[in-house]
Scaffold this motif. Structure first.
Motif, PDB file in Angstrom:
ATOM      1  N   ALA A  81       0.840  -1.207   0.000  1.00  0.00           N
ATOM      2  CA  ALA A  81       0.000   0.000   0.000  1.00  0.00           C
ATOM      3  C   ALA A  81       0.871   1.251   0.000  1.00  0.00           C
ATOM      4  O   ALA A  81       0.615   2.203  -0.745  1.00  0.00           O
ATOM      5  N   ASN A  82       1.914   1.254   0.835  1.00  0.00           N
ATOM      6  CA  ASN A  82       2.819   2.405   0.896  1.00  0.00           C
ATOM      7  C   ASN A  82       3.530   2.631  -0.431  1.00  0.00           C
ATOM      8  O   ASN A  82       3.692   3.778  -0.871  1.00  0.00           O
ATOM      9  N   GLU A  83       3.953   1.561  -1.073  1.00  0.00           N
ATOM     10  CA  GLU A  83       4.620   1.683  -2.377  1.00  0.00           C
ATOM     11  C   GLU A  83       3.666   2.267  -3.419  1.00  0.00           C
ATOM     12  O   GLU A  83       4.057   3.125  -4.215  1.00  0.00           O
ATOM     13  N   ARG A  84       2.423   1.805  -3.404  1.00  0.00           N
ATOM     14  CA  ARG A  84       1.433   2.318  -4.360  1.00  0.00           C
ATOM     15  C   ARG A  84       1.174   3.815  -4.128  1.00  0.00           C
ATOM     16  O   ARG A  84       1.148   4.606  -5.057  1.00  0.00           O
ATOM     17  N   ILE A  85       0.975   4.183  -2.883  1.00  0.00           N
ATOM     18  CA  ILE A  85       0.716   5.591  -2.560  1.00  0.00           C
ATOM     19  C   ILE A  85       1.927   6.442  -2.912  1.00  0.00           C
ATOM     20  O   ILE A  85       1.783   7.542  -3.466  1.00  0.00           O
ATOM     21  N   ILE A  89       1.833   9.701  -5.433  1.00  0.00           N
ATOM     22  CA  ILE A  89       2.154  11.089  -5.060  1.00  0.00           C
ATOM     23  C   ILE A  89       3.471  11.580  -5.648  1.00  0.00           C
ATOM     24  O   ILE A  89       3.708  12.786  -5.693  1.00  0.00           O
ATOM     25  N   SER A  90       4.317  10.684  -6.119  1.00  0.00           N
ATOM     26  CA  SER A  90       5.616  11.130  -6.624  1.00  0.00           C
ATOM     27  C   SER A  90       5.792  10.990  -8.134  1.00  0.00           C
ATOM     28  O   SER A  90       6.639  11.669  -8.706  1.00  0.00           O
ATOM     29  N   CYS A  91       5.008  10.148  -8.770  1.00  0.00           N
ATOM     30  CA  CYS A  91       5.248   9.850 -10.193  1.00  0.00           C
ATOM     31  C   CYS A  91       4.074  10.150 -11.114  1.00  0.00           C
ATOM     32  O   CYS A  91       4.124   9.785 -12.291  1.00  0.00           O
ATOM     33  N   GLN A  92       3.028  10.773 -10.617  1.00  0.00           N
ATOM     34  CA  GLN A  92       1.826  11.019 -11.428  1.00  0.00           C
ATOM     35  C   GLN A  92       1.384   9.737 -12.133  1.00  0.00           C
ATOM     36  O   GLN A  92       1.064   9.726 -13.309  1.00  0.00           O
ATOM     37  N   GLU A  93       1.345   8.654 -11.375  1.00  0.00           N
ATOM     38  CA  GLU A  93       1.051   7.351 -11.950  1.00  0.00           C
ATOM     39  C   GLU A  93      -0.423   7.168 -12.309  1.00  0.00           C
ATOM     40  O   GLU A  93      -0.760   6.341 -13.142  1.00  0.00           O
ATOM     41  N   TYR A  94      -1.313   7.911 -11.681  1.00  0.00           N
ATOM     42  CA  TYR A  94      -2.732   7.806 -12.013  1.00  0.00           C
ATOM     43  C   TYR A  94      -3.006   8.683 -13.231  1.00  0.00           C
ATOM     44  O   TYR A  94      -2.833   9.905 -13.188  1.00  0.00           O
ATOM     45  N   THR A  95      -3.400   8.055 -14.329  1.00  0.00           N
ATOM     46  CA  THR A  95      -3.600   8.770 -15.596  1.00  0.00           C
ATOM     47  C   THR A  95      -4.981   8.444 -16.173  1.00  0.00           C
ATOM     48  O   THR A  95      -5.123   7.551 -17.005  1.00  0.00           O
TER      49      THR A  95
END
Length: 162
Positions: A81-85, A89-95
């Motif tokens: 969960a921490n890795e996903r979050i 928050i750091s890589c704009q992974e949600y597109t």
């Protein structure tokens, strides 16, 4: 009284003042709480405002989806969960897919602005109560950026360490 203890006067209060000097707003969590419930670990209004402010191109549906993406992470472990979050928050992974200027596009959503830190909402809160598994937890300080709790700090007086 809490405000007269050596721990508060020698450690917690100076830490609060340091964060304020760095530009953080301050909230006393024992008397003021923006959350609906102690079960909530994020500050919903601040996070929703940040998503809208940092991503003005997002339509309302995708703003709601971005909020759900960061607050409802499914994982088999705390580490996962921490890795996903962290990636969110750091890589704009949600597109999310969205039509912008008549064109279908996939663009990364920002939850924190790393290029212009003034675009972020910084908050330090002391003595905020959280629901625990067996008993409630009241950390000395919680550091929020855009409504996301990024750090928990426990303060100790020099006397307690000696």
């Amino acid at each position: 009284m809490k405000n007269q203890t050596p721990e508060y006067l020698q450690s917690e209060l100076p830490a609060i003042q340091l964060f304020q000097n760095l530009g953080y707003d301050y909230l006393n969590g024992s008397t003021d709480d923006e959350r609906d419930s102690i079960n909530d670990v994020i500050l919903e209004t601040r996070l929703k405002d940040a998503i809208q402010h940092l991503n003005p191109w997002l339509n309302e549906n995708n703003r709601k989806n971005a909020f759900k993406e960061i607050t409802s992470v499914l994982a088999s472990s705390t580490m996962e969960a921490n890795e996903r979050i962290h990636k969110l928050i750091s890589c704009q992974e949600y597109t999310p897919k969205q039509v912008v200027d008549g064109k279908e596009t996939y663009r990364g959503v920002s939850f924190i602005d790393y290029d212009d830190i003034e675009n972020n909402d910084f908050l330090i809160v002391n003595q905020m109560k959280f629901k625990g598994l067996e008993k409630n937890s009241i950390p000395d300080l919680v550091v929020f950026v855009n409504g996301l709790p990024l750090a928990v700090i426990e303060c100790k007086s020099a006397k307690a360490l000696g």
